[in-house]
Write a protein that holds these residues in place. Structure first.
Motif, PDB file in Angstrom:
ATOM      1  N   PHE A 157       0.866  -1.181   0.000  1.00  0.00           N
ATOM      2  CA  PHE A 157       0.000   0.000   0.000  1.00  0.00           C
ATOM      3  C   PHE A 157       0.904   1.232   0.000  1.00  0.00           C
ATOM      4  O   PHE A 157       1.591   1.515   0.985  1.00  0.00           O
ATOM      5  N   GLY A 158       0.938   1.952  -1.120  1.00  0.00           N
ATOM      6  CA  GLY A 158       1.825   3.108  -1.225  1.00  0.00           C
ATOM      7  C   GLY A 158       1.065   4.405  -1.306  1.00  0.00           C
ATOM      8  O   GLY A 158       0.215   4.580  -2.195  1.00  0.00           O
ATOM      9  N   PHE A 159       1.346   5.323  -0.377  1.00  0.00           N
ATOM     10  CA  PHE A 159       0.702   6.626  -0.414  1.00  0.00           C
ATOM     11  C   PHE A 159       1.606   7.627  -1.121  1.00  0.00           C
ATOM     12  O   PHE A 159       2.788   7.738  -0.805  1.00  0.00           O
ATOM     13  N   SER A 160       1.053   8.361  -2.082  1.00  0.00           N
ATOM     14  CA  SER A 160       1.763   9.448  -2.759  1.00  0.00           C
ATOM     15  C   SER A 160       3.076   8.925  -3.360  1.00  0.00           C
ATOM     16  O   SER A 160       3.071   8.036  -4.197  1.00  0.00           O
ATOM     17  N   GLN A 161       4.234   9.449  -2.917  1.00  0.00           N
ATOM     18  CA  GLN A 161       5.506   8.981  -3.463  1.00  0.00           C
ATOM     19  C   GLN A 161       5.781   7.522  -3.107  1.00  0.00           C
ATOM     20  O   GLN A 161       6.580   6.860  -3.760  1.00  0.00           O
ATOM     21  N   PHE A 176      11.416  -9.456  -9.920  1.00  0.00           N
ATOM     22  CA  PHE A 176      11.615  -9.382  -8.466  1.00  0.00           C
ATOM     23  C   PHE A 176      10.293  -9.122  -7.766  1.00  0.00           C
ATOM     24  O   PHE A 176       9.940  -9.796  -6.782  1.00  0.00           O
ATOM     25  N   PHE A 177       9.542  -8.148  -8.248  1.00  0.00           N
ATOM     26  CA  PHE A 177       8.307  -7.756  -7.579  1.00  0.00           C
ATOM     27  C   PHE A 177       7.165  -8.742  -7.835  1.00  0.00           C
ATOM     28  O   PHE A 177       6.310  -8.940  -6.975  1.00  0.00           O
ATOM     29  N   LYS A 178       7.152  -9.371  -8.993  1.00  0.00           N
ATOM     30  CA  LYS A 178       6.139 -10.387  -9.269  1.00  0.00           C
ATOM     31  C   LYS A 178       6.237 -11.543  -8.279  1.00  0.00           C
ATOM     32  O   LYS A 178       5.226 -12.122  -7.867  1.00  0.00           O
ATOM     33  N   GLU A 179       7.445 -11.876  -7.896  1.00  0.00           N
ATOM     34  CA  GLU A 179       7.674 -13.011  -6.998  1.00  0.00           C
ATOM     35  C   GLU A 179       7.337 -12.699  -5.544  1.00  0.00           C
ATOM     36  O   GLU A 179       7.141 -13.609  -4.742  1.00  0.00           O
ATOM     37  N   ARG A 180       7.266 -11.424  -5.198  1.00  0.00           N
ATOM     38  CA  ARG A 180       7.128 -11.051  -3.785  1.00  0.00           C
ATOM     39  C   ARG A 180       5.852 -10.306  -3.428  1.00  0.00           C
ATOM     40  O   ARG A 180       5.562 -10.123  -2.250  1.00  0.00           O
ATOM     41  N   LEU A 181       5.103  -9.836  -4.420  1.00  0.00           N
ATOM     42  CA  LEU A 181       3.920  -9.034  -4.136  1.00  0.00           C
ATOM     43  C   LEU A 181       2.616  -9.739  -4.505  1.00  0.00           C
ATOM     44  O   LEU A 181       2.495 -10.316  -5.592  1.00  0.00           O
ATOM     45  N   GLU A 182       1.645  -9.654  -3.621  1.00  0.00           N
ATOM     46  CA  GLU A 182       0.320 -10.211  -3.839  1.00  0.00           C
ATOM     47  C   GLU A 182      -0.563  -9.211  -4.596  1.00  0.00           C
ATOM     48  O   GLU A 182      -1.315  -9.573  -5.493  1.00  0.00           O
ATOM     49  N   LYS A 183      -0.454  -7.953  -4.207  1.00  0.00           N
ATOM     50  CA  LYS A 183      -1.252  -6.894  -4.815  1.00  0.00           C
ATOM     51  C   LYS A 183      -0.635  -5.542  -4.454  1.00  0.00           C
ATOM     52  O   LYS A 183       0.005  -5.392  -3.415  1.00  0.00           O
ATOM     53  N   ILE A 184      -0.832  -4.546  -5.337  1.00  0.00           N
ATOM     54  CA  ILE A 184      -0.342  -3.184  -5.097  1.00  0.00           C
ATOM     55  C   ILE A 184      -1.532  -2.231  -5.098  1.00  0.00           C
ATOM     56  O   ILE A 184      -2.382  -2.289  -5.988  1.00  0.00           O
ATOM     57  N   VAL A 185      -1.564  -1.358  -4.097  1.00  0.00           N
ATOM     58  CA  VAL A 185      -2.592  -0.320  -4.043  1.00  0.00           C
ATOM     59  C   VAL A 185      -1.890   1.034  -3.944  1.00  0.00           C
ATOM     60  O   VAL A 185      -1.014   1.235  -3.095  1.00  0.00           O
ATOM     61  N   VAL A 309       0.788  -8.709 -11.350  1.00  0.00           N
ATOM     62  CA  VAL A 309       0.402  -8.403  -9.975  1.00  0.00           C
ATOM     63  C   VAL A 309      -0.812  -7.478 -10.031  1.00  0.00           C
ATOM     64  O   VAL A 309      -0.755  -6.436 -10.686  1.00  0.00           O
ATOM     65  N   PRO A 310      -1.929  -7.817  -9.384  1.00  0.00           N
ATOM     66  CA  PRO A 310      -3.107  -6.938  -9.372  1.00  0.00           C
ATOM     67  C   PRO A 310      -2.739  -5.538  -8.879  1.00  0.00           C
ATOM     68  O   PRO A 310      -1.976  -5.389  -7.920  1.00  0.00           O
ATOM     69  N   LEU A 311      -3.273  -4.535  -9.530  1.00  0.00           N
ATOM     70  CA  LEU A 311      -2.925  -3.147  -9.224  1.00  0.00           C
ATOM     71  C   LEU A 311      -4.184  -2.304  -9.129  1.00  0.00           C
ATOM     72  O   LEU A 311      -5.035  -2.334 -10.008  1.00  0.00           O
ATOM     73  N   CYS A 343     -10.272   3.357  -8.392  1.00  0.00           N
ATOM     74  CA  CYS A 343     -11.371   3.641  -7.486  1.00  0.00           C
ATOM     75  C   CYS A 343     -11.364   5.120  -7.136  1.00  0.00           C
ATOM     76  O   CYS A 343     -10.326   5.666  -6.751  1.00  0.00           O
ATOM     77  N   LEU A 344     -12.506   5.796  -7.303  1.00  0.00           N
ATOM     78  CA  LEU A 344     -12.633   7.177  -6.845  1.00  0.00           C
ATOM     79  C   LEU A 344     -12.949   7.118  -5.356  1.00  0.00           C
ATOM     80  O   LEU A 344     -14.099   6.949  -4.954  1.00  0.00           O
TER      81      LEU A 344
END
Length: 372
Positions: A157-161, A176-185, A309-311, A343-344
């Motif tokens: 979960f990344g806010f802003s920067q 690298f990130f495909k192997e370690r992340l379930e989802k990015i928000v 990775v779902p985004l 998502c708004l």
């Protein structure tokens, strides 16, 4: 340090001191609300020693070993306190109460992560990094650590920067990130600042004010949680002199705004590298998402590589730093990602702004149904 600077910083602290949870250390805040926590340290490939706060749940509750892990990454010139600074409704506690194993990294240069294997916080070389290094060095280091610790993929979960840096890093090393992340928000995702309606951002960029301030010295905008111990006065006068400039920017809609009424996120201030601001300004000037010019010729990050990775992006309708006008651009860049959604989240300004009248997306949907 001049009398004017001292008085200005002191008054700034008084403004920030109106909420108990915004004027204390993060570990005190976590404990005060009845949660247990752990401190973890990770050393990056370039020698920065980062602190990660892990909220394992309420004191006495079952362990978090089998809970899904989620990383909360703060934005530019903010700190981990942002995720616990609004009492029980803070997003870190919200997620912990709903069965998540919460990990909150502190970016290099911030109050909790000032150590380095060889460099001193006082040295200019220490501050020679942009958001790319925050992604390719910091984010990769702690994701590797948490992935091995948990033995499973984690949510990000990344806010802003916090979103900007992982997009830069993911595009440069997708596997690298495909192997370690379930989802990015991405919450209030800052990438296309050139589409912002904030006239002060455009003015500062075209005047090249970031170059005037220097390439890589620190931009310490006074860490609010140090109020009780240090009277919110930075020890480094070189950085402190930049505070009035930062506060001026905050008056016109930047994420430094302290008057934050969002129930889940509390905006605070902390140190950052001016090179981060320069990198953002470079992208505004050239109208895109490019690597820092110190890497050579103008090279755009290839966001088409971010797939597998779902985004999801949460964008406010009146967010001046992540404007709705960027939605079409995001859709084009992430068209290879089959699980990409926008998502708004708010009908009025984003978490970074000072407006109190906000409405979650669920309420927005109900409102739309009533109109039909």
């Amino acid at each position: 340090m001049s009398i004017k600077t001292w008085v200005f910083s002191f008054l700034l602290c008084l403004v920030h001191s109106y909420h108990e949870d915004r004027c204390d250390y993060i570990y005190n805040i976590i404990s005060r609300h009845g949660y247990s926590y752990e401190l973890h340290n990770v050393t990056t490939a370039d020698g920065y020693i980062l602190t990660i706060f892990r909220i394992t749940g309420l004191v006495g509750a079952e362990g978090s070993e089998n809970k899904p892990g989620i990383v909360l990454q703060h934005g530019i010139s903010t700190s981990p306190n942002s995720f616990v600074g609004n009492g029980e409704s803070s997003i870190a506690f919200y997620l912990a109460n709903r069965g998540f194993d919460v990990w909150i990294p502190s970016a290099r240069g911030t109050y909790y992560s000032r150590e380095h294997v060889t460099l001193s916080f006082h040295e200019e070389k220490y501050w020679d990094y942009s958001f790319e290094e925050l992604g390719t060095k910091d984010t990769k280091a702690y994701l590797e650590y948490i992935y091995k610790f948990k033995g499973r993929k984690v949510f990000y979960f990344g806010f802003s920067q916090g979103f900007t840096q992982i997009m830069a890093a993911f595009s440069l090393d997708p596997e690298f990130f495909k192997e370690r992340l379930e989802k990015i928000v991405g919450w209030g995702p800052v990438i296309r600042l050139d589409l912002s309606s904030n006239v002060w951002i455009a003015l500062a960029t075209h005047l090249k004010i970031w170059s005037f301030l220097g390439l890589s010295n620190c931009l310490n905008v006074t860490h609010t949680s140090s109020f009780s111990r240090e009277s919110c006065l930075a020890k480094y006068s070189k950085c402190l002199r930049l505070n009035p400039f930062c506060r001026l920017i905050s008056m016109f809609g930047s994420e430094f705004v302290p008057y934050n009424n969002n129930p889940y996120y509390a905006t605070g201030t902390d140190a950052s590298s001016i090179k981060c601001f320069q990198h953002l300004a470079y992208n505004v000037y050239h109208g895109g998402f490019f690597r820092h010019p110190s890497n050579g010729e103008k090279v755009e990050y290839d966001l088409r590589k971010i797939e597998g990775v779902p985004l999801g992006l949460c964008i406010g309708e009146a967010d001046m730093l992540a404007p709705l006008s960027s939605v079409a651009w995001f859709k084009e860049k992430f068209k290879n990602n089959k699980d990409f959604k926008i998502c708004l989240l708010y009908t009025s300004p984003s978490p970074r702004d000072s407006c109190a009248s906000r409405m979650p997306s669920s309420a927005c949907k109900k409102k739309k149904k009533k109109k039909k």
